[in-house]
Design a protein around this motif. Sequence first.
Motif, PDB file in Angstrom:
ATOM      1  N   SER A 135       5.289  10.348   6.148  1.00  0.00           N
ATOM      2  CA  SER A 135       5.248  10.678   7.820  1.00  0.00           C
ATOM      3  C   SER A 135       4.440   9.962   8.320  1.00  0.00           C
ATOM      4  O   SER A 135       4.598   9.927   9.259  1.00  0.00           O
ATOM      5  N   ARG A 136       4.060   8.776   7.627  1.00  0.00           N
ATOM      6  CA  ARG A 136       3.580   7.868   8.543  1.00  0.00           C
ATOM      7  C   ARG A 136       3.996   5.964   8.017  1.00  0.00           C
ATOM      8  O   ARG A 136       3.136   5.225   8.309  1.00  0.00           O
ATOM      9  N   ARG A 137       5.679   6.221   7.050  1.00  0.00           N
ATOM     10  CA  ARG A 137       5.983   5.099   7.216  1.00  0.00           C
ATOM     11  C   ARG A 137       5.708   3.928   7.911  1.00  0.00           C
ATOM     12  O   ARG A 137       5.339   2.498   7.823  1.00  0.00           O
ATOM     13  N   ASP A 138       5.976   4.158   9.827  1.00  0.00           N
ATOM     14  CA  ASP A 138       6.066   3.376  10.494  1.00  0.00           C
ATOM     15  C   ASP A 138       4.480   2.613  10.269  1.00  0.00           C
ATOM     16  O   ASP A 138       4.399   1.112  10.598  1.00  0.00           O
TER      17      ASP A 138
ATOM     18  N   ARG B  97       9.020  -9.075  -3.089  1.00  0.00           N
ATOM     19  CA  ARG B  97       8.970  -7.068  -3.471  1.00  0.00           C
ATOM     20  C   ARG B  97       7.498  -6.808  -4.078  1.00  0.00           C
ATOM     21  O   ARG B  97       6.828  -7.610  -5.273  1.00  0.00           O
ATOM     22  N   ILE B  98       7.627  -5.573  -3.641  1.00  0.00           N
ATOM     23  CA  ILE B  98       5.806  -5.642  -4.044  1.00  0.00           C
ATOM     24  C   ILE B  98       6.469  -4.125  -4.851  1.00  0.00           C
ATOM     25  O   ILE B  98       6.402  -3.480  -5.352  1.00  0.00           O
ATOM     26  N   ALA B  99       5.262  -3.752  -6.426  1.00  0.00           N
ATOM     27  CA  ALA B  99       6.199  -2.901  -7.121  1.00  0.00           C
ATOM     28  C   ALA B  99       4.951  -2.403  -8.051  1.00  0.00           C
ATOM     29  O   ALA B  99       3.803  -3.322  -8.574  1.00  0.00           O
ATOM     30  N   SER B 100       4.825  -1.182  -8.351  1.00  0.00           N
ATOM     31  CA  SER B 100       3.784  -1.011  -9.685  1.00  0.00           C
ATOM     32  C   SER B 100       3.950  -2.149 -11.016  1.00  0.00           C
ATOM     33  O   SER B 100       4.476  -2.553 -11.628  1.00  0.00           O
ATOM     34  N   HIS B 101       2.634  -1.907 -11.216  1.00  0.00           N
ATOM     35  CA  HIS B 101       2.781  -2.901 -12.544  1.00  0.00           C
ATOM     36  C   HIS B 101       3.076  -2.520 -13.997  1.00  0.00           C
ATOM     37  O   HIS B 101       3.376  -2.776 -14.515  1.00  0.00           O
TER      38      HIS B 101
ATOM     39  N   ILE C 295       7.731  -0.440  -4.696  1.00  0.00           N
ATOM     40  CA  ILE C 295       6.759   0.164  -3.839  1.00  0.00           C
ATOM     41  C   ILE C 295       7.237   0.185  -2.078  1.00  0.00           C
ATOM     42  O   ILE C 295       7.984   1.218  -1.046  1.00  0.00           O
ATOM     43  N   VAL C 296       8.119  -1.693  -1.886  1.00  0.00           N
ATOM     44  CA  VAL C 296       8.832  -1.680  -0.344  1.00  0.00           C
ATOM     45  C   VAL C 296       8.570  -3.028  -0.255  1.00  0.00           C
ATOM     46  O   VAL C 296       8.069  -4.440  -1.721  1.00  0.00           O
ATOM     47  N   VAL C 297       9.706  -4.161  -0.058  1.00  0.00           N
ATOM     48  CA  VAL C 297      10.043  -5.189   0.079  1.00  0.00           C
ATOM     49  C   VAL C 297       9.878  -5.706   1.015  1.00  0.00           C
ATOM     50  O   VAL C 297       9.953  -5.448   2.716  1.00  0.00           O
TER      51      VAL C 297
END
Length: 561
Positions: free
Chosen positions: A9-12, A60-64, A70-72
């Motif tokens: 709902s709040r991605r932006d 690139r952001i990712a879970s360790h 998660i997002v680029v």
Amino acid sequence: MATRPTMESRRDQMFPLLAPQEIDRLRRFGEIRHYAKGEMVLSAGKDVEGLLVILSGEVRIASHHTNDEIVVHAPGSFLGELAHLSGRPSLVDGQAVSDVEAILIAPAHLREVMVAEAEIGERIMRALILRRVRLLEQNVGGPVIVGRADNRDVLRLEGFLARNGHPHERLDPDADGCAKALLERFHVSPAELPIVVCANGTMLRNPSENALARCIGLTRAVDSSKLYDAAIVGSGPAGLAAAVYGASEGLSVIVIDCRAFGGQAGASARIENYLGFPTGISGLALMARAYNQAQKFGAEMIIPDEVRSIGRDTEDGDAFVLLLASGQSIRARSVVIASGAEYRRLSLDNLPDYEGAHVHYWASPLEARLCAGQEVALVGAGNSAGQGAVYLSGVASKVWLIVRGKSLDATMSRYLCDRIAAQPNIEVLVETEIDALEGKDGVLDHVSWRSAGNAETVRRAISHVFLFIGAAPNTGWLAQFGVERDSKGFVLAEALAGENRFPFQTSRRGIFAVGDVRAASIKRVAAAVGEGAQVVSALHAWLADVRDASSAVASTFGART
Ligand SMILES: Cc1cc2nc3c(=O)[nH]c(=O)nc-3n(C[C@H](O)[C@H](O)[C@H](O)COP(=O)(O)OP(=O)(O)OC[C@H]3O[C@@H](n4cnc5c(N)ncnc54)[C@H](O)[C@@H]3O)c2cc1C
């Protein structure tokens, strides 16, 4: 109605793109950094250097733990979440997908952005908070706890992390393949559970909250050479209000709490009478906002650590020294006692056998999960008991509300009495007291109670008891420094300025008391917040006096030499 997860709902708002002119305005707060393709920009468990505004390239952001994306982040986007506000360890990994050029804004300068560039600062702050909420919602980042959900130490550790707004993952040793692999890797037997595996690879066996907080970088070493304007003991509503107003008005402030931010208010399932929240707000959500706000203005936080004693600084007679349970010390020119009150316990000999896993002093989603579909007993007649009963009635099959007095009306707000009356699965038992807890090996299975005028004891199969029977101040440690208290231990300090013109000052000059810990205070969130805000003007006046006195001494001394 089902709520949409925050991410959707709040991605932006969570991942806003800054316009080129906005990026230009941020340049003066940071320095240019370059990262080669494949380089780690962020590593979970390692301190972050600051917020990164991407000028070119992608990260690139990712879970360790799972490496799930998660997002680029692309040009115009910025890397960071709440850890970046204070320079604490990252919760996730970030890797350059291509060569990257970025502006690095260190935590201290990021706080300057928040103040000097209010509009951009607001968007960044909102994004940082939403990103943390998203990590919490999806249990991404933070340490991994291996242990059973109903184990008292698992509950203790999960409760500590949840109340400090820190994400974590829990793996069930009986059902989860990863858990089994971890136990084999670290040679852990089932009897040694729970274990915690931190992002930096350290494994802790059933750690204390303090050890866990150190391992995940939640708490930091204190700089004992620094002289703070104010040391605030307690990060409930009163302490956080003093921190927000003090730090925003330029005072150097340090806050110490022995458990988690939010105090008693953080334990409230839903606060409905706090000004400005017509639909109510969970105590934890309200307090998390205040905690982030205080850090935004630069207040330092030491959580968890307990203030054990207070004394005069031997090097600077005008300053105080607080000694902490960890052995560290804090120097400050003034002290605000905002240490509130602690829950009362029932006087049943075997109560400690069940505390933690079966007898609870909070009703958060963690505890609610344990008693879904079961009968529970809740003791108390104040607003906190009412809130707890209403909250639990949504998950438990039945809530027995056990009240010592003749009715709820005298002690509970009307709106809560009405709500309880409207819940078919809450039964109020007045003039009733619990007289026995029964169980085996720390597992509660029966609770008995007796009502006035009824000779027979009622015994029911109940495994979870909630106690909301009031609180008493824990102020014994102040006595040795001569801070006067009333017969119940509440600190004596007047809200109105007396002869010495410093409101909220205790019997020791330079030491102030606000919120629930203060004798005669109104025990409400709004009252505590008000006192925390008000005491800051007294701090300014006190600090000015101390400065005047020391410059008078200096000039006299200078004139003589
Ligand atoms: C379940 C519950 C629901 C409630 N609901 C409402 C409500 O709906 N509306 C309302 O107005 N009020 C409510 N209250 C009351 C309200 O929460 C309190 O009045 C308020 O929290 C008091 O704030 P405080 O900052 O003075 O103290 P506290 O909230 O008690 O915070 C004190 C903090 O000091 C810390 N501390 C104590 N000793 C030390 C030490 N030696 N060293 C370091 N740290 C220390 C504690 O860990 C704690 O975090 C509720 C209370 C409870 C328990």
